[in-house]
Write an enzyme that holds these catalytic residues in place. Structure first.
Site, PDB file in Angstrom:
ATOM      1  N   LYS A  69       0.819  -1.211   0.000  1.00 22.11           N
ATOM      2  CA  LYS A  69       0.000   0.000   0.000  1.00 22.11           C
ATOM      3  C   LYS A  69       0.855   1.265   0.000  1.00 22.11           C
ATOM      4  O   LYS A  69       2.059   1.239   0.259  1.00 22.11           O
ATOM      5  CB  LYS A  69      -0.962  -0.010   1.191  1.00 22.11           C
ATOM      6  N   ARG A 110      -3.568 -10.174   5.023  1.00 24.90           N
ATOM      7  CA  ARG A 110      -4.134 -10.170   3.671  1.00 24.90           C
ATOM      8  C   ARG A 110      -3.051  -9.618   2.743  1.00 24.90           C
ATOM      9  O   ARG A 110      -2.671  -8.445   2.851  1.00 24.90           O
ATOM     10  CB  ARG A 110      -5.398  -9.307   3.619  1.00 24.90           C
TER      11      ARG A 110
END
Length: 274
Positions: A221, A255
């Site tokens: 991210k 995740r």
């Protein structure tokens, strides 16, 4: 701590990995990569071989400013691929990444095992009741606004307290309807600035007071690649560093895009406990 997936109890006291399978053209890292049956099946096979307990399938990109996707298109994207995956890997535990109750219902009816909702039921008033009816595990994430507007909603009186209150309210609503297996996701990158993401990670152990399994989605991210002044493609090492910290602070599920590296991270961190 266990969750019931299709009659199998999964012990998340020992952290597990959820591999990401985006079937969207515009996801921030792997958009458009998995657009045919062969590439999807190859990727699923690899993730399962590398140790993923869950596969998270999504057909609506939730990156900041992502395009709106009509419900019928989301279903058209995900249902055929879900059926193909389960035909080839019938024992796979598939999580459906959607905030729409009808998408969740049709995918669970087609054999998926759990629902991963970025809105915790706030973007579809029927979601909580639908999950309660389906009696499947429910991942509820913290977010304000929508993927299109969330980066305009980064004002908090106290970031961690506000998110803890949010979960107390959403968990109470879910329990009242009969949802049993609840997993929380603090929502890194969703309605949070770069600095707020690191503040949240720094205080992550406080979320253990909720006494629910905690899923962490930091993989590649912008909090990593913007800090390092690089790109999502070059953010694997940073992902591993932050996943290590998350595990030490109580993460139950990672995740990730890169299953092998996440499994290695868990194994090394778990070795500290022996």
């Amino acid at each position: 701590m266990t969750i019931n997936c299709k009659g199998t109890l999964i012990d998340v006291t020992s952290p597990k990995v959820m591999g990401i399978l985006n079937v969207t053209p515009d996801s921030f890292y792997d958009g458009g990569v998995h657009k045919d049956d062969a590439s999807v099946l190859n990727h699923v096979e690899l993730m399962l071989k590398e140790g993923a307990t869950f596969i998270d399938m999504g057909a609506y990109s939730s990156r900041p400013n992502a395009d709106f996707v009509p419900e019928d298109l989301e279903l058209k994207r995900i249902l055929p691929l879900l059926e193909t995956v389960l035909k080839n890997f019938p024992d796979a535990l598939i999580s459906i990444d959607t905030f729409r109750s009808e998408v969740a219902k049709q995918c669970i009816d087609a054999g998926a095992a759990m629902v991963n909702d970025i809105s915790a039921g706030k973007l579809d008033e029927n979601m909580l009741q639908t999950v309660a009816n389906l009696q499947v595990p429910y991942i509820m994430m913290h977010m304000k606004g929508t993927p299109q507007t969330m980066q305009q909603h980064t004002d908090y009186s106290n970031l961690t307290k506000d998110i803890l209150f949010y979960f107390s309210e959403r968990i109470a609503a879910a329990r009242a309807l009969g949802i049993v297996d609840i997993i929380i996701d603090p929502g890194f990158g969703f309605a949070k600035t770069l600095e707020q993401n690191f503040e949240l990670l720094n205080q992550l152990e406080l979320f253990k007071m909720i006494e629910k399994p905690m899923l962490i989605g930091i993989s590649r991210k912008s909090m990593i690649y913007k800090t390092l002044e690089t790109s999502a493609k070059e953010a694997l090492n940073g992902t591993t560093v932050l996943n290590t910290i998350a595990l030490q602070k109580g993460a139950s599920i990672l995740r990730v895009h890169d299953v092998k590296e996440a499994m290695e991270t868990i194994k090394l961190v778990e070795s500290l406990k022996t």
